[in-house]
Design an enzyme around this catalytic site. Structure first.
Site, PDB file in Angstrom:
ATOM      1  CG  ASN A 103      -2.024   9.565   7.082  1.00 26.71           C
ATOM      2  OD1 ASN A 103      -2.165  10.291   8.062  1.00 26.71           O
ATOM      3  ND2 ASN A 103      -1.701  10.056   5.893  1.00 26.71           N
ATOM      4  CB  VAL A 104       0.234   7.169  11.640  1.00 32.17           C
ATOM      5  CG1 VAL A 104       0.851   7.614  12.964  1.00 32.17           C
ATOM      6  CG2 VAL A 104       0.096   5.649  11.605  1.00 32.17           C
ATOM      7  CE  LYS A 151      -3.611  -3.321  12.771  1.00 29.99           C
ATOM      8  NZ  LYS A 151      -4.590  -2.631  11.935  1.00 29.99           N
ATOM      9  CG  ASP A 152      -4.805  -4.317   7.625  1.00 32.90           C
ATOM     10  OD1 ASP A 152      -5.402  -4.120   8.693  1.00 32.90           O
ATOM     11  OD2 ASP A 152      -4.021  -3.487   7.126  1.00 32.90           O
ATOM     12  CB  THR A 204     -10.396   3.922  18.185  1.00 28.00           C
ATOM     13  OG1 THR A 204     -10.036   2.686  17.547  1.00 28.00           O
ATOM     14  CG2 THR A 204     -11.723   3.725  18.897  1.00 28.00           C
ATOM     15  CB  CYS A 229     -10.564  -7.788   9.659  1.00 26.32           C
ATOM     16  SG  CYS A 229      -9.969  -9.028   8.513  1.00 26.32           S
ATOM     17  CB  THR A 242      -4.858  11.841   9.254  1.00 32.89           C
ATOM     18  OG1 THR A 242      -4.272  12.189   8.002  1.00 32.89           O
ATOM     19  CG2 THR A 242      -6.270  12.391   9.313  1.00 32.89           C
ATOM     20  NE  ARG A 243      -6.428   6.071  11.826  1.00 34.70           N
ATOM     21  CZ  ARG A 243      -7.134   4.962  11.960  1.00 34.70           C
ATOM     22  NH1 ARG A 243      -7.318   4.442  13.152  1.00 34.70           N
ATOM     23  NH2 ARG A 243      -7.650   4.364  10.914  1.00 34.70           N
ATOM     24  NE  ARG A 290      -8.465  -4.970  18.278  1.00 30.78           N
ATOM     25  CZ  ARG A 290      -7.578  -4.184  18.876  1.00 30.78           C
ATOM     26  NH1 ARG A 290      -7.372  -4.289  20.183  1.00 30.78           N
ATOM     27  NH2 ARG A 290      -6.891  -3.300  18.194  1.00 30.78           N
ATOM     28  NE  ARG A 291      -6.374  -0.241  18.200  1.00 28.64           N
ATOM     29  CZ  ARG A 291      -5.782   0.021  17.044  1.00 28.64           C
ATOM     30  NH1 ARG A 291      -6.329   0.864  16.190  1.00 28.64           N
ATOM     31  NH2 ARG A 291      -4.641  -0.569  16.744  1.00 28.64           N
ATOM     32  NE  ARG A 345     -10.625   4.475   7.366  1.00 31.95           N
ATOM     33  CZ  ARG A 345     -10.915   4.339   6.065  1.00 31.95           C
ATOM     34  NH1 ARG A 345     -12.168   4.356   5.660  1.00 31.95           N
ATOM     35  NH2 ARG A 345      -9.962   4.174   5.177  1.00 31.95           N
ATOM     36  NE  ARG A 393      -3.292   0.298   2.849  1.00 34.13           N
ATOM     37  CZ  ARG A 393      -3.581   0.755   4.069  1.00 34.13           C
ATOM     38  NH1 ARG A 393      -3.336  -0.001   5.129  1.00 34.13           N
ATOM     39  NH2 ARG A 393      -4.088   1.961   4.236  1.00 34.13           N
ATOM     40  CB  SER A 399     -10.449  -0.581  16.152  1.00 27.62           C
ATOM     41  OG  SER A 399     -10.585  -1.820  16.809  1.00 27.62           O
TER      42      SER A 399
END
Length: 324
Positions: free
Chosen positions: A146-147, A78-79, A122, A257, A149-150, A126-127, A144, A8, A124
């Site tokens: 990229n790192v 995990k993806d 998040t 997932c 951006t978050r 799960r989180r 949502r 990616r 996720s």
């Protein structure tokens, strides 16, 4: 010989793919080239759970492999959906990074010291569910990007631009990604697995290739393929067994997932241990179980995951968790 490695295009994906390329080149003595592939997960917007989960990041890479646009593809494990793709094989699982999640909060706050009603981002389920298990007062915000951006959603974190949004008190990201990017300075707390179990496969990479090119029994080959030898050399047996158990559990639960399922397998002494949790999305209910085996084979790891999943299903997790 040159080996084309599909990845990616995000900074994290390119970083971890380049690291894998360097490992393969060092062992195999060949040149490598990164082939950037745009996936649906990089283009579409909205919650991952509504786009088919994180599997949307894998489809385009797998298609590129099948049409021989690249020779191997590097995924965040995990993806990857648990269902096998005909003609493709996970040829190597390199040594796993930190499996934990990381809280990146303003002012160095921890999960315990975040003020009541803090906004935590998040993408996720799960989180989100496990955060609410510990802190039901938190406001979970779906995010949502990229790192960077978050991280930009949290004021005052190292490296954030002055005009970053800064509208959240904290975000939760995978520690492994932050470590690979050299961004551990933004971590205010590592969330131990006793508090938050990771996604199955978190922290691990999957190096996938066409089945015909995957390592076979190299000792029986008259002239072993150089790429196959290199893939076999970077495969880590303990990491492979651990993720095999975690993914077998996920598959038996028939969970996607992005389902609110956490799992962590690890070798300790003469046993392979597996811990798992299934949560209601709002954190109001959960079931956490563990199991171990002394059979250190992929079949043994698979059976461990299936048996623990059966225990969770018998405990009624399908009644309160969204496993689809």
């Amino acid at each position: 010989m040159g080996v084309r490695i599909g990845t990616r295009g995000s900074q994290l994906a390119v970083t971890q793919s380049q690291h894998t390329a360097d490992q393969l080149a060092a062992v195999g003595g060949f040149e490598t080239e990164l082939i950037r592939i745009k996936t649906d997960g990089d283009v579409l917007t909205g919650p991952l759970s509504q786009m088919g989960g994180t599997g949307v990041f894998a489809v385009a890479l797998r298609d590129a492999l099948l049409v021989e646009r690249c020779d191997v593809a590097v995924h965040s494990l995990k993806d990857l959906p648990t269902a096998a793709v005909p003609g493709l094989t996970i040829a190597a699982v390199p040594a796993r990074e930190d499996v934990r999640d990381a809280l990146c909060a303003r002012d160095g706050l921890t999960l315990e010291t975040l003020p009541i009603g803090s906004r935590v981002g998040t993408g996720s389920p799960r989180r989100a569910a496990q955060l609410l298990l510990t802190r039901p007062d938190l406001e979970i915000v779906d995010i949502r990007g990229n790192v960077d951006t978050r991280l930009g959603r949290v004021p005052g974190l190292p490296g954030n631009a002055a005009d970053a949004p800064g509208d959240l008190d904290a975000v939760v990201l995978a520690a492994s990604g932050l470590k690979r990017l050299g961004r551990t300075d933004v971590i205010s707390e590592y969330l131990e697995t006793s508090v938050m179990l990771p996604a199955p496969g978190q922290g691990a990479l999957a190096v996938e290739t066409r089945s015909a090119d995957a390592p076979q029994d190299l000792s029986q080959a008259a002239a072993p393929d150089v790429l196959a030898q290199a893939l076999a050399a970077i495969d880590d047996a303990d990491s492979r067994l651990a993720v095999t158990a975690e993914r077998a559990l996920l598959a038996r639960l028939e969970a996607g997932c992005a389902a609110p399922v956490g799992a962590h397998a690890f070798r300790k002494g003469s046993f392979l241990h597996l811990q798992a949790v299934v949560c209601a999305p709002d954190g109001t209910r959960h079931e956490r179980r563990s199991k171990a085996t002394d059979v250190f084979t992929e079949v043994g790891a698979t059976l461990l995951g299936i048996e623990l999943a059966e225990e969770l299903l018998d405990a009624g997790v399908a009644d309160f968790a969204d496993l689809g």
